[in-house]
Design a protein around this motif. Structure first.
Motif, PDB file in Angstrom:
ATOM      1  N   LEU A  11    -104.788 -48.868 -15.698  1.00  0.00           N
ATOM      2  CA  LEU A  11    -104.483 -48.563 -17.095  1.00  0.00           C
ATOM      3  C   LEU A  11    -103.819 -49.744 -17.775  1.00  0.00           C
ATOM      4  O   LEU A  11    -104.118 -50.057 -18.943  1.00  0.00           O
ATOM      5  N   LEU A  12    -102.934 -50.430 -17.053  1.00  0.00           N
ATOM      6  CA  LEU A  12    -102.282 -51.616 -17.605  1.00  0.00           C
ATOM      7  C   LEU A  12    -103.304 -52.694 -17.932  1.00  0.00           C
ATOM      8  O   LEU A  12    -103.236 -53.331 -18.990  1.00  0.00           O
TER       9      LEU A  12
ATOM     10  N   SER B  68    -100.489 -50.843  -4.287  1.00  0.00           N
ATOM     11  CA  SER B  68    -100.387 -49.650  -3.445  1.00  0.00           C
ATOM     12  C   SER B  68     -99.740 -49.985  -2.108  1.00  0.00           C
ATOM     13  O   SER B  68     -98.910 -49.218  -1.595  1.00  0.00           O
TER      14      SER B  68
ATOM     15  N   PHE C  88    -103.451 -45.762 -10.346  1.00  0.00           N
ATOM     16  CA  PHE C  88    -103.604 -45.279 -11.724  1.00  0.00           C
ATOM     17  C   PHE C  88    -102.953 -46.198 -12.763  1.00  0.00           C
ATOM     18  O   PHE C  88    -103.563 -46.522 -13.789  1.00  0.00           O
ATOM     19  N   VAL C  89    -101.710 -46.621 -12.509  1.00  0.00           N
ATOM     20  CA  VAL C  89    -100.963 -47.362 -13.522  1.00  0.00           C
ATOM     21  C   VAL C  89    -101.546 -48.756 -13.737  1.00  0.00           C
ATOM     22  O   VAL C  89    -101.719 -49.195 -14.878  1.00  0.00           O
ATOM     23  N   MET C  90    -101.847 -49.459 -12.655  1.00  0.00           N
ATOM     24  CA  MET C  90    -102.309 -50.834 -12.804  1.00  0.00           C
ATOM     25  C   MET C  90    -103.673 -50.933 -13.494  1.00  0.00           C
ATOM     26  O   MET C  90    -103.855 -51.797 -14.363  1.00  0.00           O
TER      27      MET C  90
ATOM     28  N   GLY D 262     -95.468 -42.034  -5.433  1.00  0.00           N
ATOM     29  CA  GLY D 262     -95.308 -42.827  -6.653  1.00  0.00           C
ATOM     30  C   GLY D 262     -95.785 -44.255  -6.476  1.00  0.00           C
ATOM     31  O   GLY D 262     -96.389 -44.828  -7.390  1.00  0.00           O
TER      32      GLY D 262
ATOM     33  N   LYS E  14     -98.894 -45.778  -8.569  1.00  0.00           N
ATOM     34  CA  LYS E  14     -98.723 -46.950  -9.427  1.00  0.00           C
ATOM     35  C   LYS E  14     -99.882 -47.918  -9.260  1.00  0.00           C
ATOM     36  O   LYS E  14    -100.383 -48.492 -10.230  1.00  0.00           O
TER      37      LYS E  14
END
Length: 247
Positions: free
Chosen positions: A98-99, A39, A94-96, A87, A91
């Motif tokens: 989930l990764l 972030s 949320f994205v990390m 964005g 990332k």
């Protein structure tokens, strides 16, 4: 306090600290550290990114550049900067996570296939600990980005030159291939192998070899194979285009 220090030791003493952290199922603090660093990286980029050239190029490609006023152009640039900020934070938030979850699930599947099952909490710890080098990269990137007066998209891969893709004279295809030879990515894969070995009891050298083979397969499919198929799918014979370069 040990729950914070123990995962951090993985970066300094991976052979001993990784096994202890996986056994203790330390996954929360590494995940939080990953979220914060990614972030921060996205925020630093958005604060230093000069969105003007990218917006103008996008409008030129769409043929709308001559139809917008200076006020509308300024609004487009401001909107692009805000999107980059949102964005970048998304990332990390949320994205990390989930990764990390997908990576732990992939380890569970691999463990099942090789008949070396392990508790999911240990695999989650192995996944989050393996992502610590990625967190370190984003922390370094955030510091370097904030030290810049302005930042363009072309300079992003060069800001923290950690892969062989920064070599000069490479074709776009070779940049894509050599981009996989990245210090932080390989460090992460090595930690993943050590964590998987500790979680499942698989021999260390076998787990390391397995994770590196899986990494090569992942790069081959998602960084080389699919971009080639997508580039060649739009034009028929003679219409193939090489994948773009960059990190």
């Amino acid at each position: 306090m040990s729950s914070i220090v123990q995962p951090a030791r993985v970066l300094l003493d991976p052979l001993d600290a990784t096994g202890a952290a996986v056994e203790a199922r330390r996954w929360l603090w590494p995940l939080l550290l990953l979220v914060v660093c990614v972030s921060a990286s996205g925020t630093a980029f958005s604060l230093r990114w000069d969105a003007g050239p990218s917006v103008v190029q996008e409008l030129q490609m769409s043929g709308k550049l001559g139809q917008v006023t200076e006020t509308e152009l300024a609004e487009e640039i401001q909107t692009a900067s805000r999107k980059a900020l949102v964005g970048g934070i998304a990332k990390g938030v949320f994205v990390m996570p989930l990764l990390a979850l997908v990576l732990a699930a992939a380890l569970w599947v691999v463990g099942w296939l090789f008949e070396t099952p392990a508790p999911f909490a240990r695999l989650m710890a192995a996944a989050t600990l393996a992502l610590l080098p990625i967190a370190l990269y984003h922390l370094i990137f955030a510091i370097c980005a904030l030290a810049q007066h302005s930042l363009s998209l072309a300079r992003v891969p060069e800001l923290v030159p950690s892969s062989l893709a920064v070599l000069e004279g490479l074709t776009p295809k070779m940049k894509k291939v050599l981009g996989a030879v990245d210090f932080f990515n390989l460090w992460s894969v090595g930690l993943l192998g050590l964590g998987f070995s500790s979680a499942t009891g698989m021999r260390r050298h076998r787990a390391l070899l397995l994770c590196f083979v899986l990494y090569v397969m992942f790069v081959g499919v998602f960084s080389i194979g699919l971009p080639e198929l997508m580039a060649g799918g739009g034009g028929g014979p003679g219409g193939r285009r090489g994948p773009g370069g960059g990190r």
